[in-house]
Design an enzyme around this catalytic site. Structure first.
Site, PDB file in Angstrom:
ATOM      1  N   ARG A  46      25.161 182.118-105.389  1.00 36.85           N
ATOM      2  CA  ARG A  46      24.455 182.572-104.251  1.00 36.85           C
ATOM      3  C   ARG A  46      24.998 182.227-103.090  1.00 36.85           C
ATOM      4  O   ARG A  46      26.018 183.676-102.200  1.00 36.85           O
ATOM      5  CB  ARG A  46      23.121 183.465-103.502  1.00 36.85           C
ATOM      6  CG  ARG A  46      22.660 184.138-103.015  1.00 36.85           C
ATOM      7  CD  ARG A  46      21.327 184.712-103.064  1.00 36.85           C
ATOM      8  NE  ARG A  46      19.881 184.347-103.763  1.00 36.85           N
ATOM      9  CZ  ARG A  46      19.614 182.784-102.788  1.00 36.85           C
ATOM     10  NH1 ARG A  46      19.866 182.156-102.022  1.00 36.85           N
ATOM     11  NH2 ARG A  46      18.634 182.347-103.905  1.00 36.85           N
ATOM     12  N   TYR A  99      30.302 208.185 -92.306  1.00 38.04           N
ATOM     13  CA  TYR A  99      30.168 208.446 -93.773  1.00 38.04           C
ATOM     14  C   TYR A  99      28.336 208.788 -94.107  1.00 38.04           C
ATOM     15  O   TYR A  99      27.576 207.798 -93.395  1.00 38.04           O
ATOM     16  CB  TYR A  99      30.176 206.862 -94.825  1.00 38.04           C
ATOM     17  CG  TYR A  99      29.817 206.385 -95.802  1.00 38.04           C
ATOM     18  CD1 TYR A  99      29.969 207.550 -96.661  1.00 38.04           C
ATOM     19  CD2 TYR A  99      28.657 205.795 -96.247  1.00 38.04           C
ATOM     20  CE1 TYR A  99      30.021 207.385 -97.880  1.00 38.04           C
ATOM     21  CE2 TYR A  99      28.471 205.536 -97.519  1.00 38.04           C
ATOM     22  CZ  TYR A  99      28.595 206.391 -98.248  1.00 38.04           C
ATOM     23  OH  TYR A  99      27.984 206.473 -99.450  1.00 38.04           O
ATOM     24  N   ASP A 171      34.426 200.348 -88.876  1.00 36.68           N
ATOM     25  CA  ASP A 171      34.457 200.190 -90.279  1.00 36.68           C
ATOM     26  C   ASP A 171      36.195 200.806 -90.571  1.00 36.68           C
ATOM     27  O   ASP A 171      36.275 202.259 -90.497  1.00 36.68           O
ATOM     28  CB  ASP A 171      33.776 201.152 -90.232  1.00 36.68           C
ATOM     29  CG  ASP A 171      33.621 201.764 -92.447  1.00 36.68           C
ATOM     30  OD1 ASP A 171      34.673 201.194 -93.312  1.00 36.68           O
ATOM     31  OD2 ASP A 171      32.726 202.070 -92.814  1.00 36.68           O
TER      32      ASP A 171
HETATM   33  C1  LIG Z   1      33.794 204.961 -94.507  1.00 38.50           C
HETATM   34  C2  LIG Z   1      33.054 203.881 -95.309  1.00 38.50           C
HETATM   35  N1  LIG Z   1      31.881 203.084 -94.651  1.00 38.50           N
HETATM   36  C3  LIG Z   1      31.311 202.543 -96.215  1.00 38.50           C
HETATM   37  C4  LIG Z   1      31.285 202.967 -97.017  1.00 38.50           C
HETATM   38  C5  LIG Z   1      29.860 202.898 -98.421  1.00 38.50           C
HETATM   39  O1  LIG Z   1      30.481 201.783 -99.378  1.00 38.50           O
HETATM   40  P1  LIG Z   1      29.957 201.548-100.855  1.00 38.50           P
HETATM   41  O2  LIG Z   1      29.700 202.250-101.582  1.00 38.50           O
HETATM   42  O3  LIG Z   1      31.190 200.211-101.299  1.00 38.50           O
HETATM   43  O4  LIG Z   1      28.642 201.053-100.379  1.00 38.50           O
HETATM   44  C6  LIG Z   1      31.584 204.273 -97.884  1.00 38.50           C
HETATM   45  C7  LIG Z   1      31.229 204.793 -99.708  1.00 38.50           C
HETATM   46  O5  LIG Z   1      31.817 206.070 -99.998  1.00 38.50           O
HETATM   47  C8  LIG Z   1      32.373 204.975 -96.780  1.00 38.50           C
HETATM   48  O6  LIG Z   1      33.496 206.199 -97.324  1.00 38.50           O
END
Ligand SMILES: Cc1ncc(COP(=O)(O)O)c(C=O)c1O
Length: 403
Positions: A46, A99, A171
Site C-alpha cells: 500500500r 465531469y 484535470d
Molecule cells: C475528465 C474526467 N476526470 C475524472 C474522471 C474520473 O475518473 P475515474 O472514472 O477513473 O474515477 C473522469 C471519468 O470519466 C473524467 O472524464
C-alpha cells in the site's frame, strides 16, 4: 528525449536481476526485511510497490515534473487532492462543464463537510476574478472539458489565481500530456483519470496526481498511503504497457476526431458540433496556443427527440454505448442520462448541457468506418421520421422547441 521515446524508455530499464526487457509485475503485498525496519525501499505494497513506482516515474516524466502518485481511480486521485487542500470554510472554483463525478464528490461529500463550491464560466475572466475571494483555496480547471470540450486559458487563470495565493488543479484527462503540458502553463497540480487515454484500452480503472513542488505534493502522497486507495500492481503494469503506445494512439484518436467533426458539420440533423479544432469552437484560439493537438473527443447535439437520441446511441455498429472514453475501441455516450446524470436536470440546463448532446470517443479503428457508422445512424433517424409521418414535414419537436 522526445515524447514517444520517453513513453518507452523513461523509468523503464530492463529488469536488473534477469535482464527481462519488460519488468515483471511485482505482485506482492509485503517484503522481507533484513532486520526490523531495515528494507530495500519497500516494506508494504500500500505504501510502495516497484511496479507502481515505475508507473509513477513514467507519468512524472511525461508531465515534466518530479512527483506523481497513482490511485485506484481518477476520483480517488481527485479525492486525495480535495481532502489535502479543502477544509471547512474554504471555497473551490470549478468550471460550468465539469465531469459529473467531480461535481457529485464536491456537492455530496465536500460541501456537506463545510466547503463551498463556486461554479463559474472560466472562459469569462472578469466573472472568474469576481468569484475569487479570501476563502478561495483551489481553482479546478478541466480543459478541454467533459462533455462539451470547452477550452480555458490555463496560463491566464493560473496567473490570476497565483496572485491571490490560490492553488490551481488541472484535470488533464482529455488532452493527455502529449497534447497539453499544464505545468508549463503554471498549474500546481495535475490530475488524471488514467482509466482513459493513458491506460488506453478500456481495461483499467486508475487515477493519478502530479505536482511540481515537493511541498504541494507531500499531503497528497501522505493520503495515498494513509487512506489507501491504491491500484493493484497488475493494473499499474497494464498502464505501463498502454503508455508505450500513447503517442501512436493519440495521433489516431485525434485524426479520427477531426474527420468525424467535419463530417458531422455538414449534416442537417446535427444542430451543433463541439470539437476544439473548429474555428468557431469556444476556446479554439486558446487551444491553438496551449495545446499541440485538439484531442480525440467530439460531441454533438442531435436535432431530434429524446427517443431519437436514444435510438441513435443504442444502435451504432462500431461506437459501443458505454461510460468512459479514451480506449482503442470506440465508445459513445449520452451525458444527460449517463456520465452527467449526477447533475440534476435543471442544473444541467443552466450549465448549457443539452439533453440531446451525444459524446463520441472515437477509437483507433479506421476513420471511414467510424464516419460511415455515424452517418448511417443519422440516416436511420431521418428514415424513421419519414416512415412514421409519411413526410419530412412532421419532424418531432427538438428539445429546444419544447416548453
Ligand atoms: C475528465 C474526467 N476526470 C475524472 C474522471 C474520473 O475518473 P475515474 O472514472 O477513473 O474515477 C473522469 C471519468 O470519466 C473524467 O472524464
Amino acid at each position: 528525449m522526445e515524447f514517444s521515446t520517453r513513453t518507452i524508455h523513461a523509468g523503464q530499464p530492463s529488469e536488473p536481476e534477469t535482464g527481462a526487457l519488460i519488468a515483471p509485475i511485482f505482485q506482492t503485498s509485503t517484503y522481507e526485511q533484513e532486520a526490523p525496519g531495515v528494507n530495500r525501499g519497500y516494506d508494504y505494497s500500500r505504501t510502495n510497490n516497484p511496479t507502481r513506482a515505475r508507473l509513477e516515474a513514467v507519468l512524472a516524466d511525461l508531465e515534466g515534473v518530479q512527483h506523481a502518485a497513482v490511485f485506484a481511480s481518477g476520483l480517488a486521485a481527485e479525492n486525495a487532492v480535495l481532502q489535502a487542500y479543502l477544509r471547512p470554510g474554504d471555497e473551490i472554483i470549478i468550471p460550468l462543464d465539469v465531469y459529473g463525478g467531480t461535481y457529485r464528490m464536491l456537492t455530496r461529500v465536500f460541501e456537506p463537510a463545510g466547503a463551498s463550491i463556486r461554479q463559474v464560466d472560466l472562459g469569462d475572466h472578469a466573472a472568474f476574478e469576481r468569484v475569487l475571494s479570501d476563502r478561495t483555496r483551489l481553482v479546478w480547471i478541466e480543459s478541454p472539458t467533459n462533455p462539451r470540450l470547452l477550452v480555458y486559458d490555463i496560463a491566464r487563470i493560473c496567473a490570476t489565481a497565483h496572485a491571490r495565493d490560490v492553488l490551481v488543479v488541472v484535470d488533464n484527462t482529455f488532452a493527455t500530456p502529449l497534447f497539453q503540458q499544464p505545468f508549463q502553463l503554471g498549474a500546481d497540480i495535475v490530475v488524471h483519470s488514467v482509466t482513459k487515454y493513458l491506460a488506453g484500452h478500456s481495461d483499467v480503472i486508475q487515477g493519478a496526481v502530479l505536482a511540481r513542488d515537493a511541498d504541494v505534493f507531500e499531503p497528497v502522497k501522505f493520503l495515498q498511503n494513509a487512506t489507501g486507495a491504491v491500484p493493484s500492481p497488475f493494473d499499474c503494469w497494464l498502464t505501463l504497457r498502454g503508455l508505450r503506445t500513447l503517442e501512436l494512439r493519440m495521433e489516431r484518436h485525434a485524426a479520427n476526431a477531426e474527420a468525424i467533426a467535419h463530417a458531422l458539420l455538414t449534416q442537417p440533423l446535427v444542430r451543433r458540433v463541439y470539437y476544439p479544432g473548429l474555428r468557431e469552437h469556444p476556446g479554439h484560439d486558446i487551444a491553438l496556443r496551449q495545446m499541440t493537438g485538439f484531442g480525440g473527443m467530439v460531441s454533438f447535439e442531435l436535432d431530434g427527440s429524446i427517443d431519437e437520441v436514444i435510438s441513435f446511441v443504442s444502435s451504432r455498429r462500431f461506437f459501443a454505448l458505454g461510460e468512459s472514453l479514451g480506449g482503442v475501441k470506440s465508445l459513445l455516450c449520452h451525458p444527460a442520462r449517463m456520465t452527467h446524470a449526477s447533475i440534476p436536470g435543471p442544473e444541467r440546463a443552466k450549465l448549457g448541457l443539452s439533453d440531446s448532446l451525444i459524446r463520441l470517443s472515437p477509437g483507433c479503428e479506421h476513420r471511414k468506418d467510424l464516419v460511415a457508422d455515424l452517418l448511417e445512424g443519422l440516416e436511420a433517424v431521418s428514415a424513421a421520421r419519414v416512415s412514421t409521418t409519411g413526410g419530412a414535414n412532421a419532424r418531432p419537436l427538438s428539445f429546444s422547441q419544447r416548453g
